[in-house]
Write a protein that holds these residues in place. Structure first.
Motif, PDB file in Angstrom:
ATOM      1  N   MET A 177      29.134  73.383   8.935  1.00  0.00           N
ATOM      2  CA  MET A 177      29.729  72.046   8.890  1.00  0.00           C
ATOM      3  C   MET A 177      30.793  72.071   7.807  1.00  0.00           C
ATOM      4  N   ASN A 178      32.062  72.075   8.238  1.00  0.00           N
ATOM      5  CA  ASN A 178      33.133  72.247   7.251  1.00  0.00           C
ATOM      6  C   ASN A 178      34.474  71.879   7.875  1.00  0.00           C
ATOM      7  N   ASN A 179      35.485  71.727   6.998  1.00  0.00           N
ATOM      8  CA  ASN A 179      36.871  71.501   7.430  1.00  0.00           C
ATOM      9  C   ASN A 179      37.027  70.218   8.233  1.00  0.00           C
ATOM     10  N   ASN A 180      36.164  69.244   7.963  1.00  0.00           N
ATOM     11  CA  ASN A 180      36.255  67.941   8.620  1.00  0.00           C
ATOM     12  C   ASN A 180      36.966  66.946   7.715  1.00  0.00           C
ATOM     13  N   VAL A 181      37.579  65.948   8.328  1.00  0.00           N
ATOM     14  CA  VAL A 181      38.293  64.932   7.568  1.00  0.00           C
ATOM     15  C   VAL A 181      37.756  63.558   7.944  1.00  0.00           C
ATOM     16  N   TYR A 182      37.466  62.755   6.913  1.00  0.00           N
ATOM     17  CA  TYR A 182      36.909  61.420   7.080  1.00  0.00           C
ATOM     18  C   TYR A 182      37.919  60.405   6.544  1.00  0.00           C
ATOM     19  N   VAL A 183      38.206  59.387   7.341  1.00  0.00           N
ATOM     20  CA  VAL A 183      39.194  58.380   6.950  1.00  0.00           C
ATOM     21  C   VAL A 183      38.561  56.999   7.055  1.00  0.00           C
ATOM     22  N   LYS A 184      38.599  56.260   5.958  1.00  0.00           N
ATOM     23  CA  LYS A 184      38.222  54.852   5.951  1.00  0.00           C
ATOM     24  C   LYS A 184      39.489  54.037   5.737  1.00  0.00           C
ATOM     25  N   GLN A 185      39.807  53.171   6.686  1.00  0.00           N
ATOM     26  CA  GLN A 185      41.062  52.423   6.608  1.00  0.00           C
ATOM     27  C   GLN A 185      40.889  51.022   6.037  1.00  0.00           C
ATOM     28  N   SER A 186      39.656  50.551   5.935  1.00  0.00           N
ATOM     29  CA  SER A 186      39.435  49.190   5.449  1.00  0.00           C
ATOM     30  C   SER A 186      39.045  49.223   3.975  1.00  0.00           C
ATOM     31  N   GLU A 187      39.446  48.204   3.259  1.00  0.00           N
ATOM     32  CA  GLU A 187      39.169  48.124   1.837  1.00  0.00           C
ATOM     33  C   GLU A 187      37.710  47.756   1.602  1.00  0.00           C
ATOM     34  N   GLY A 188      37.118  48.354   0.582  1.00  0.00           N
ATOM     35  CA  GLY A 188      35.765  47.988   0.201  1.00  0.00           C
ATOM     36  C   GLY A 188      34.678  48.523   1.114  1.00  0.00           C
ATOM     37  N   ASN A 189      34.962  49.582   1.879  1.00  0.00           N
ATOM     38  CA  ASN A 189      33.969  50.163   2.781  1.00  0.00           C
ATOM     39  C   ASN A 189      32.989  51.004   1.966  1.00  0.00           C
ATOM     40  N   GLN A 190      31.766  50.500   1.815  1.00  0.00           N
ATOM     41  CA  GLN A 190      30.745  51.177   1.015  1.00  0.00           C
ATOM     42  C   GLN A 190      29.666  51.837   1.863  1.00  0.00           C
ATOM     43  N   THR A 191      29.923  51.997   3.152  1.00  0.00           N
ATOM     44  CA  THR A 191      28.969  52.670   4.023  1.00  0.00           C
ATOM     45  C   THR A 191      29.010  54.173   3.774  1.00  0.00           C
ATOM     46  N   PRO A 192      27.859  54.849   3.677  1.00  0.00           N
ATOM     47  CA  PRO A 192      27.872  56.306   3.491  1.00  0.00           C
ATOM     48  C   PRO A 192      28.595  57.022   4.624  1.00  0.00           C
ATOM     49  N   LEU A 193      29.231  58.144   4.295  1.00  0.00           N
ATOM     50  CA  LEU A 193      29.827  58.978   5.341  1.00  0.00           C
ATOM     51  C   LEU A 193      28.744  59.635   6.171  1.00  0.00           C
ATOM     52  N   LEU A 194      27.679  60.044   5.505  1.00  0.00           N
ATOM     53  CA  LEU A 194      26.705  60.938   6.112  1.00  0.00           C
ATOM     54  C   LEU A 194      25.290  60.485   5.769  1.00  0.00           C
ATOM     55  N   LEU A 195      24.435  60.436   6.792  1.00  0.00           N
ATOM     56  CA  LEU A 195      23.005  60.219   6.611  1.00  0.00           C
ATOM     57  C   LEU A 195      22.308  61.471   7.113  1.00  0.00           C
ATOM     58  N   TRP A 196      21.567  62.157   6.231  1.00  0.00           N
ATOM     59  CA  TRP A 196      21.150  63.544   6.462  1.00  0.00           C
ATOM     60  C   TRP A 196      19.644  63.717   6.400  1.00  0.00           C
ATOM     61  N   SER A 197      19.126  64.486   7.340  1.00  0.00           N
ATOM     62  CA  SER A 197      17.752  64.993   7.323  1.00  0.00           C
ATOM     63  C   SER A 197      17.803  66.477   7.693  1.00  0.00           C
ATOM     64  N   PRO A 198      16.867  67.304   7.177  1.00  0.00           N
ATOM     65  CA  PRO A 198      15.793  66.955   6.265  1.00  0.00           C
ATOM     66  C   PRO A 198      16.255  66.936   4.813  1.00  0.00           C
ATOM     67  N   ALA A 199      15.727  65.993   4.068  1.00  0.00           N
ATOM     68  CA  ALA A 199      15.996  65.902   2.642  1.00  0.00           C
ATOM     69  C   ALA A 199      14.652  65.744   1.940  1.00  0.00           C
ATOM     70  N   ALA A 200      14.075  66.846   1.545  1.00  0.00           N
ATOM     71  CA  ALA A 200      12.744  66.837   0.936  1.00  0.00           C
ATOM     72  C   ALA A 200      12.735  65.972  -0.317  1.00  0.00           C
ATOM     73  N   SER A 201      11.623  65.326  -0.528  1.00  0.00           N
ATOM     74  CA  SER A 201      11.384  64.465  -1.700  1.00  0.00           C
ATOM     75  C   SER A 201      12.152  63.150  -1.646  1.00  0.00           C
ATOM     76  N   GLU A 202      12.892  62.898  -0.575  1.00  0.00           N
ATOM     77  CA  GLU A 202      13.593  61.636  -0.423  1.00  0.00           C
ATOM     78  C   GLU A 202      12.803  60.713   0.508  1.00  0.00           C
ATOM     79  N   GLU A 203      12.975  59.427   0.328  1.00  0.00           N
ATOM     80  CA  GLU A 203      12.299  58.460   1.182  1.00  0.00           C
ATOM     81  C   GLU A 203      12.677  58.687   2.643  1.00  0.00           C
ATOM     82  N   ASN A 204      11.664  58.764   3.500  1.00  0.00           N
ATOM     83  CA  ASN A 204      11.849  58.996   4.940  1.00  0.00           C
ATOM     84  C   ASN A 204      12.557  60.316   5.239  1.00  0.00           C
ATOM     85  N   CYS A 205      12.550  61.232   4.251  1.00  0.00           N
ATOM     86  CA  CYS A 205      13.144  62.562   4.443  1.00  0.00           C
ATOM     87  C   CYS A 205      14.640  62.480   4.737  1.00  0.00           C
ATOM     88  N   GLN A 206      15.290  61.420   4.246  1.00  0.00           N
ATOM     89  CA  GLN A 206      16.717  61.195   4.484  1.00  0.00           C
ATOM     90  C   GLN A 206      17.451  61.007   3.163  1.00  0.00           C
TER      91      GLN A 206
END
Length: 267
Positions: free
Chosen positions: A167-196
């Protein structure tokens, strides 16, 4: 096997999927298509699973697909790879259309459809996906990440390796101001709530998973050169500098010249 969908327009499916490769497909090819208005970006999103959703392209319980050179516009979920292996996702443009990779325990026990779960990879073999040179654009503030990589929390101790191998060489663009949504929600993430675990930018992700997204970029609150006619990508877009050279088989399938300078997104 080896089903190819090339240069199609898939549009206006408010309550359905676009194209669904379901059960036992091998070595599929989905290239140079345009997929728009399949469901709605305002439609449902859940952190704890990758459905219900209307998917522009849906690859389920199958092995091997190349998805390249496609433009996804205003879809509930542009792409869903579910309980499959060896999906290669190169140089697509996703505009207000999220991407999801998912795997779960389906196949451990007898399936309600009987034989068909056995036509795809086993529960422990749903991996080896590639996500490279893609362009993700959010034109408005949504409550969903651009990329959602999911497995049930109950499988966190069992499936400890990522479902993606590259997973590499990707480009993410947010055009709206104040966008606080995460780019990425990832599993598995050990020791994190719901493994995310959620990530706001590629560099945050790379800091944890050093082998992913090292050359990817985020353009936040961006209003510079980007999209031109029919959502083609401007040659002046600075994000092209993040791209890498494509493998020969991807160039052959899309019909793109090896002499071209690397670029992100679809042609």
């Amino acid at each position: 096997h080896r089903v190819t969908a090339r240069e199609n327009l898939i549009t206006n499916h408010p309550n359905s999927n676009g194209l669904w490769y379901d059960v036992g497909n091998e070595n599929g090819v989905f290239v140079n298509n345009r997929i728009e208005n399949v469901g709605s970006p305002e439609g449902p999103f859940r952190k704890d699973q990758v459905w219900p959703s209307s998917n522009g392209f849906f690859f389920e319980i199958s092995s091997g697909v190349l998805v390249a050179g496609n433009t996804f516009v205003n879809n509930n979920q542009g792409l869903l790879i579910l309980n499959s292996d060896d999906a290669e996702i190169y140089n697509n443009t996703f505009i207000d259309s999220r991407v999801a990779f998912g795997r779960d325990e389906r196949g451990d026990d007898a399936d309600h459809f009987g034989w068909h779960i056995r036509t795809g990879p086993a529960v422990d073999a749903r991996e080896n996906h590639v996500f490279v040179n893609n362009l993700m654009v959010q034109t408005r503030n949504y409550d969903w990440p651009m990329v959602h990589v999911w497995q049930p929390a109950a499988m966190c101790d069992r499936l400890t390796s990522p479902t993606l191998k590259a997973m590499n060489n990707n480009v993410y663009v947010k055009q709206s101001e104040g966008n606080q949504t995460p780019l990425l929600l990832w599993s598995p993430a050990a020791s994190e709530e719901n493994c995310q675990r959620s990530f706001m930018q590629p560099s945050d992700f790379t800091a944890v998973y050093h082998y992913f997204e090292a050359n990817s970029r985020l353009f936040d609150n961006y209003n510079g050169p980007l999209l031109i006619k029919d959502q083609a990508i401007s040659a002046d877009f600075e994000g092209h500098q993040a791209a890498t050279t494509l493998p020969d088989h991807v160039q052959a399938a899309t019909g793109w010249s090896a002499a071209e300078t690397p670029f992100v997104g679809a042609r």
